[in-house]
Scaffold this active site. Structure first.
Site, PDB file in Angstrom:
ATOM      1  CG  HIS A 140      -8.737   1.783   1.632  1.00 50.01           C
ATOM      2  ND1 HIS A 140      -7.496   1.331   1.259  1.00 50.01           N
ATOM      3  CD2 HIS A 140      -8.580   2.286   2.880  1.00 50.01           C
ATOM      4  CE1 HIS A 140      -6.630   1.530   2.222  1.00 50.01           C
ATOM      5  NE2 HIS A 140      -7.262   2.109   3.237  1.00 50.01           N
TER       6      HIS A 140
ATOM      7  CG  ASP B 198     -10.593   7.043  10.877  1.00 53.53           C
ATOM      8  OD1 ASP B 198      -9.396   7.142  10.508  1.00 53.53           O
ATOM      9  OD2 ASP B 198     -10.989   6.130  11.611  1.00 53.53           O
TER      10      ASP B 198
ATOM     11  CD1 TRP C  13      -2.686   1.738   0.426  1.00 47.73           C
ATOM     12  CD2 TRP C  13      -1.328   2.542   2.011  1.00 47.73           C
ATOM     13  NE1 TRP C  13      -3.027   3.046   0.656  1.00 47.73           N
ATOM     14  CE2 TRP C  13      -2.221   3.561   1.624  1.00 47.73           C
ATOM     15  CE3 TRP C  13      -0.368   2.814   2.992  1.00 47.73           C
ATOM     16  CZ2 TRP C  13      -2.188   4.842   2.180  1.00 47.73           C
ATOM     17  CZ3 TRP C  13      -0.334   4.091   3.551  1.00 47.73           C
ATOM     18  CH2 TRP C  13      -1.241   5.092   3.150  1.00 47.73           C
TER      19      TRP C  13
ATOM     20  CD  GLU D  24      -4.584  -1.665   1.904  1.00 51.78           C
ATOM     21  OE1 GLU D  24      -3.414  -1.894   2.298  1.00 51.78           O
ATOM     22  OE2 GLU D  24      -5.508  -1.350   2.670  1.00 51.78           O
TER      23      GLU D  24
ATOM     24  CG  ASP E 149      -7.608   3.024   8.993  1.00 50.43           C
ATOM     25  OD1 ASP E 149      -7.480   1.905   8.486  1.00 50.43           O
ATOM     26  OD2 ASP E 149      -7.301   4.075   8.406  1.00 50.43           O
TER      27      ASP E 149
ATOM     28  CE  LYS F 261      -6.692   5.759   2.562  1.00 47.18           C
ATOM     29  NZ  LYS F 261      -5.687   5.931   3.612  1.00 47.18           N
TER      30      LYS F 261
ATOM     31  CG  HIS G 267      -6.116  -4.513   4.952  1.00 45.07           C
ATOM     32  ND1 HIS G 267      -5.196  -3.494   4.793  1.00 45.07           N
ATOM     33  CD2 HIS G 267      -5.392  -5.644   5.095  1.00 45.07           C
ATOM     34  CE1 HIS G 267      -3.976  -4.005   4.837  1.00 45.07           C
ATOM     35  NE2 HIS G 267      -4.065  -5.306   5.002  1.00 45.07           N
TER      36      HIS G 267
ATOM     37  CG  ASP H  94      -8.722  -0.947   4.261  1.00 44.02           C
ATOM     38  OD1 ASP H  94      -9.797  -0.554   4.757  1.00 44.02           O
ATOM     39  OD2 ASP H  94      -7.639  -0.865   4.857  1.00 44.02           O
TER      40      ASP H  94
ATOM     41  CG  ASP I 155      -5.554  -1.469   7.984  1.00 38.27           C
ATOM     42  OD1 ASP I 155      -4.982  -0.914   8.944  1.00 38.27           O
ATOM     43  OD2 ASP I 155      -5.481  -1.042   6.819  1.00 38.27           O
TER      44      ASP I 155
END
Ligand code: RNT
Ligand code: ZN
Length: 421
Positions: free
Chosen positions: A265, A297, A188, A229, A299, A231, A289, A262, A329
């Protein structure tokens, strides 16, 4: 806490209830026990690593909160991770970043890292029966300070990051070889720009060429598997991310790599659950992920949300458990970091168990028959089936705390260990 016999009795009743719907709870438990989740090291120390204490994180990654007790050394991090893993059933994996190298105090540049700097991690993983996964670190470094790495316009900078990526694949291969289970080496990069770029094409062409160089050396897939990965946007890369979904999906298909999806993302209403069966038409395997996006955000700590459940459902319904590698993650420094790990791990396992307990055949039959009313009604009824009794039994069998008893164990650890840091 419920007694052993209460848990067993509750399981027996739940088992019957599921059997009436054509679901074999014993089999669901047996399958769940074979799932390994890759626990991300970086929740333990706010993505700090041990390279340059106090350095800028950068890369659009932001950890908020100042809960005491953060791991400051590899030994502390290992002990914290052991404590978290002791609260969940099953055998799992641990996911490292290059900045968690142990260089014995020596300054080792990222492009010079080798397996020897991860010897202690490998020994620890072997002793604990854990598999390892790995990530090159393309952030928190002066050469990434302007937000570009593998797609950088400056050739020297680009080459530096290519060497780092290549070195990390070799480290991953050493981990996989030593532990007898392939290490997933996931790329990533933060590359992107805050405002509208004048040229979207050139950085993407440079990234594609750089990836080919990172992956040039043939390595045994029994030891290391490459993943990329994407995003959609990050903090400071709101207008353009070089490594977008389309870029990496195309790359992964053409070059036979794993795609890493993810859950934080994409657009806030866009779910990776829907992508699983689409991309697995063209790819051998996926890396997930599992995370939780909240507004900007990506995460937050994973919880048993509709989204987490939907992801697990798609993996299970599609029969993809053997082709989907599941990692966590997230990073949250506002709560006990060990507890955050446990919450995310338990939620992910629970989501998978719920998916394994779904009366899938029944639902599918109704769908084939065109009885969409029954499909809707049965999906709703399935939500309140006694899955908790099955989960408690899984914890009992796995020799880990049942229900919220794990919290007491983590709170004790906080008093006895974390508070002294
Ligand atoms: C960042 C990516 C990436 C990181 C870790 C630390 O947006 O999700 O996976 O979270 O590599
Ligand atoms: Zn991620």
């Amino acid at each position: 806490m419920a007694s052993t016999s209460t848990i067993e009795k509750a399981y027996e009743i739940a088992r019957e209830r599921y059997a009436e719907l054509g679901v074999d709870a014993d089999r669901a438990l047996e399958r769940l026990a074979r799932v390994s989740i890759s626990l991300h090291c970086w929740q333990g120390d706010d993505v700090g690593g041990f390279e340059r204490p106090g350095g800028e994180l950068g890369g659009g990654l932001a950890v908020t909160g100042s809960y005491p007790g953060k791991a400051r050394t590899p030994d502390e991090l290992r002990r914290d991770a052991e404590t978290a893993l002791a609260q969940v059933p099953g055998r799992h994996r641990f996911n490292l970043h290059a900045i968690y190298a142990e260089t014995g105090g020596a300054r080792v540049e990222r492009d010079e890292l080798g397996p020897e700097h991860f010897r202690r991690w490998i020994d620890w993983a072997r002793e604990r029966g854990l598999g390892l996964d790995f990530n090159p670190t393309f952030f928190a470094h002066p050469r990434a300070a302007d937000g570009f790495t593998l797609s950088h316009a400056d050739e020297g900078t680009r080459r530096f990051w290519i060497r780092h990526g290549a070195a990390c694949r070799r480290i991953g291969a050493a981990m996989g070889k030593a532990l007898g289970t392939p290490c997933i080496a996931n790329v990533w990069i933060p590359d992107g720009s805050k405002d509208a770029p004048a040229d979207r094409r050139a950085p993407r062409e440079r990234l594609a060429a750089a990836l080919d160089e990172v992956f040039r050396e043939p390595l045994d897939p029994k030891h290391v598997l490459d993943a990329v990965e994407p995003k959609l946007f990050g903090i400071g890369s709101e207008s353009y991310v070089v490594g977008s979904h389309e870029l990496y999906l195309g790359y992964a298909v053409r070059r036979g790599k794993l795609l890493c999806l993810d859950s934080g993302h994409f657009h806030p209403t866009e779910s990776i659950a829907d992508k699983v069966s689409a991309v697995l038409l063209w790819l051998d395997a996926l890396l997930l992920h599992v995370s939780r996006g909240v507004r900007w955000d990506s995460d937050h700590v994973v919880v048993l949300s509709d989204e987490t459940r939907a992801i697990a459902q798609e993996v299970v319904r599609g029969g993809y458990l053997d082709r989907v590698h599941i990692g966590l993650d997230f990073f949250d420094a506002s709560v006990n970091r060990v507890a955050a790990w446990v919450v995310g791990l338990r939620a992910t396992l629970q989501a998978l168990l719920l998916a394994l307990l779904e009366p899938a055949e029944l639902l599918r039959r109704r769908e084939v028959e065109g009885d969409l009313t029954a499909r809707l009604a049965l999906q709703e009824e399935a939500k309140a089936l006694p899955a908790c009794a099955v989960w408690d039994y899984a914890c009992l069998k796995g020799g880990v705390p049942v229900g919220a008893a794990w919290l007491e164990a983590v709170q004790r650890y906080e008093r006895e260990v974390l508070a002294g840091r």
